[in-house]
Design a protein around this motif. Sequence first.
Motif, short mmCIF file in Angstrom:
data_model
loop_
_atom_site.label_atom_id
_atom_site.label_comp_id
_atom_site.label_asym_id
_atom_site.label_seq_id
_atom_site.Cartn_x
_atom_site.Cartn_y
_atom_site.Cartn_z
N ALA A 48 3.43 7.26 -4.04
CA ALA A 48 2.66 6.05 -4.29
C ALA A 48 1.17 6.38 -4.33
CB ALA A 48 2.93 5.02 -3.20
N PRO A 49 0.44 5.81 -5.28
CA PRO A 49 -1.02 6.02 -5.31
C PRO A 49 -1.69 5.43 -4.07
CG PRO A 49 -0.23 5.13 -7.41
CD PRO A 49 0.91 5.03 -6.44
N ARG A 50 -2.78 6.03 -3.70
CA ARG A 50 -3.52 5.58 -2.52
C ARG A 50 -3.96 4.12 -2.67
NH1 ARG A 50 -8.32 9.03 0.40
NH2 ARG A 50 -9.30 7.34 1.61
N ALA A 51 -4.32 3.71 -3.89
CA ALA A 51 -4.78 2.33 -4.11
C ALA A 51 -3.71 1.31 -3.76
CB ALA A 51 -5.24 2.16 -5.55
N ASP A 58 -5.36 -1.47 6.07
CA ASP A 58 -6.80 -1.33 6.24
C ASP A 58 -7.27 -0.02 5.60
OD1 ASP A 58 -9.39 -1.00 7.11
OD2 ASP A 58 -8.93 -1.17 9.24
N PRO A 59 -8.20 -0.08 4.63
CA PRO A 59 -8.65 1.16 3.97
C PRO A 59 -9.20 2.21 4.93
CG PRO A 59 -9.33 -0.75 2.69
CD PRO A 59 -8.76 -1.28 3.98
N ALA A 60 -9.80 1.77 6.04
CA ALA A 60 -10.30 2.74 7.02
C ALA A 60 -9.15 3.50 7.66
CB ALA A 60 -11.14 2.04 8.08
N TYR A 61 -8.06 2.81 7.96
CA TYR A 61 -6.87 3.47 8.50
C TYR A 61 -6.25 4.40 7.46
CZ TYR A 61 -1.95 4.07 9.74
OH TYR A 61 -0.71 4.60 9.98
N VAL A 62 -6.15 3.94 6.23
CA VAL A 62 -5.59 4.78 5.16
C VAL A 62 -6.41 6.05 5.01
CG1 VAL A 62 -5.01 4.89 2.71
CG2 VAL A 62 -4.63 2.77 3.98
N GLY A 68 -6.62 13.19 7.72
CA GLY A 68 -6.18 13.87 8.92
C GLY A 68 -7.08 13.65 10.11
N THR A 69 -7.68 12.45 10.20
CA THR A 69 -8.62 12.17 11.28
C THR A 69 -8.15 11.01 12.18
OG1 THR A 69 -9.91 10.72 9.81
CG2 THR A 69 -10.59 13.04 9.98
N LEU A 70 -6.85 10.77 12.24
CA LEU A 70 -6.35 9.75 13.15
C LEU A 70 -6.68 10.12 14.60
CD1 LEU A 70 -2.78 9.12 11.67
CD2 LEU A 70 -4.70 7.52 11.61
N THR A 71 -6.93 9.12 15.40
CA THR A 71 -7.16 9.38 16.82
C THR A 71 -5.84 9.71 17.51
OG1 THR A 71 -6.82 7.08 17.48
CG2 THR A 71 -9.05 7.71 16.77
N ARG A 72 -5.96 10.25 18.72
CA ARG A 72 -4.76 10.54 19.50
C ARG A 72 -3.97 9.27 19.78
NH1 ARG A 72 -5.53 14.26 24.65
NH2 ARG A 72 -6.21 15.62 22.92
N GLU A 73 -4.66 8.16 20.03
CA GLU A 73 -4.00 6.90 20.29
C GLU A 73 -3.27 6.38 19.05
OE1 GLU A 73 -2.53 3.37 21.93
OE2 GLU A 73 -3.14 5.28 22.80
N GLN A 74 -3.87 6.54 17.88
CA GLN A 74 -3.20 6.11 16.64
C GLN A 74 -1.93 6.92 16.41
OE1 GLN A 74 -6.77 6.56 14.13
NE2 GLN A 74 -6.53 4.42 13.51
N GLU A 75 -1.99 8.23 16.64
CA GLU A 75 -0.79 9.06 16.48
C GLU A 75 0.25 8.73 17.55
OE1 GLU A 75 -1.31 13.26 16.10
OE2 GLU A 75 -1.61 13.06 13.91
N ALA A 120 4.99 -0.66 10.62
CA ALA A 120 3.60 -0.40 10.27
C ALA A 120 2.90 -1.72 9.97
CB ALA A 120 3.52 0.53 9.06
N LEU A 121 1.82 -1.96 10.70
CA LEU A 121 1.05 -3.20 10.62
C LEU A 121 -0.12 -3.04 9.66
CD1 LEU A 121 1.30 -3.59 14.43
CD2 LEU A 121 1.97 -5.45 12.90
N PRO A 122 -0.81 -4.12 9.32
CA PRO A 122 -1.93 -3.99 8.38
C PRO A 122 -2.98 -2.97 8.84
CG PRO A 122 -1.41 -6.31 8.71
CD PRO A 122 -0.57 -5.53 9.69
N GLU A 123 -3.25 -2.93 10.16
CA GLU A 123 -4.35 -2.09 10.66
C GLU A 123 -3.90 -0.71 11.11
OE1 GLU A 123 -2.64 -4.35 14.16
OE2 GLU A 123 -3.08 -4.77 12.05
N GLY A 124 -2.59 -0.43 11.13
CA GLY A 124 -2.18 0.89 11.58
C GLY A 124 -0.68 1.04 11.72
N GLY A 125 -0.25 2.28 11.93
CA GLY A 125 1.17 2.57 12.04
C GLY A 125 1.69 2.36 13.46
N ALA A 126 3.01 2.34 13.58
CA ALA A 126 3.66 2.17 14.88
C ALA A 126 5.15 2.46 14.72
CB ALA A 126 3.46 0.75 15.41
N GLY A 127 5.79 2.80 15.82
CA GLY A 127 7.24 2.91 15.85
C GLY A 127 7.84 3.80 14.76
N TYR A 128 7.29 5.03 14.61
CA TYR A 128 7.77 5.99 13.61
C TYR A 128 7.45 5.58 12.18
CZ TYR A 128 10.62 7.90 17.48
OH TYR A 128 11.06 8.43 18.67
#
Length: 313
Positions: A48-51, A58-62, A68-75, A120-128
């Motif tokens: 899938a294209p990034r767009a 959230d484009p900042a999360y994408v 490759g700059t996700l925080t430890r908490e996001q991962e 996966a929520l609008p602002e970030g991933g979760a639960g694999y």
Amino acid sequence: MTFALVHHPDYVTPLPPGHSFPMDKYGLLMVALERLAADITAHAPDPAPRAWIEAVHDPAYVAAVFDGTLTREQERRIGFPVTAAMVRRSRLVIGGTYLAARIALETGFSANSAGGSHHALPEGGAGYCIFNDLAVAGARLLAEGRVAKLAVVDLDVHQGDGTAAIFAGRSDAVTLSMHAAKNFPVRKQVSTRDVELPDGMSDADYLAVLADELPAFLDTHRPGLVLYQAGVDPHVDDRLGRLALSDDGLAARDRFVVETGFNRGVPVASTLGGGYGTDREAVAMRHARSLIAMGGAMNALQKNYLDPLRGGE
């Protein structure tokens, strides 16, 4: 019995040794389908294209995922390291769900051999789930005008919280989640229709609830396509489930979804969804039987519809 299946070898991506996510089931699924002599027409997706992803997340999360700059908490919330290979896999899975939907719109049914990343929520991933393939593919189909209204039917044992949050407030997308009330996530979102089930519910009671809920949902909202999250984790032996469906109960569930859509002229594109256990081959076999049940139902329905027409020629 033939059905279209979207698959890519890179749906299987390395994870740290001993990791709890059942990555190998996506490869074992294809072995199980071969063992069951499933007659599939295979299709390979494009990433899938990034767009497309930025239109939903959230484009900042994408950007953090791609860079490759996700925080430890996001991962930590996602549940595994987000490597470049995992990003490619996530893009392929979205492309697979999109392609399965395109095929289903032409044929009545198709399946993606991965996907259903509904946490996966609008602002970030979760639960694999890094990105929500159901929401990204669905939003793209709507944007392209391929469907005027989309329904996501989620029968995974866990609530489709991310999908509910992403499509909340839209008039062109509706969500039905039928899940174990006491299971993950602790904080539920509000779907168009949520059906919370008690622990230990088995085949007869489950199928009775589904027979009440799904036809009414489709008749009320009249979508042009169903994206189906066909998780097999409601199975009695699932490690993360709290329900008690048998193999036959899951097959009856999946046939009913396809039949209910067909009888209303609504195509169904399925995604694999959850399924967990120490015996990965057994989990893969549950998924394979699920796919065969759906493909077989569509073939039988189309044959029964066409035979009288041919007889009148």
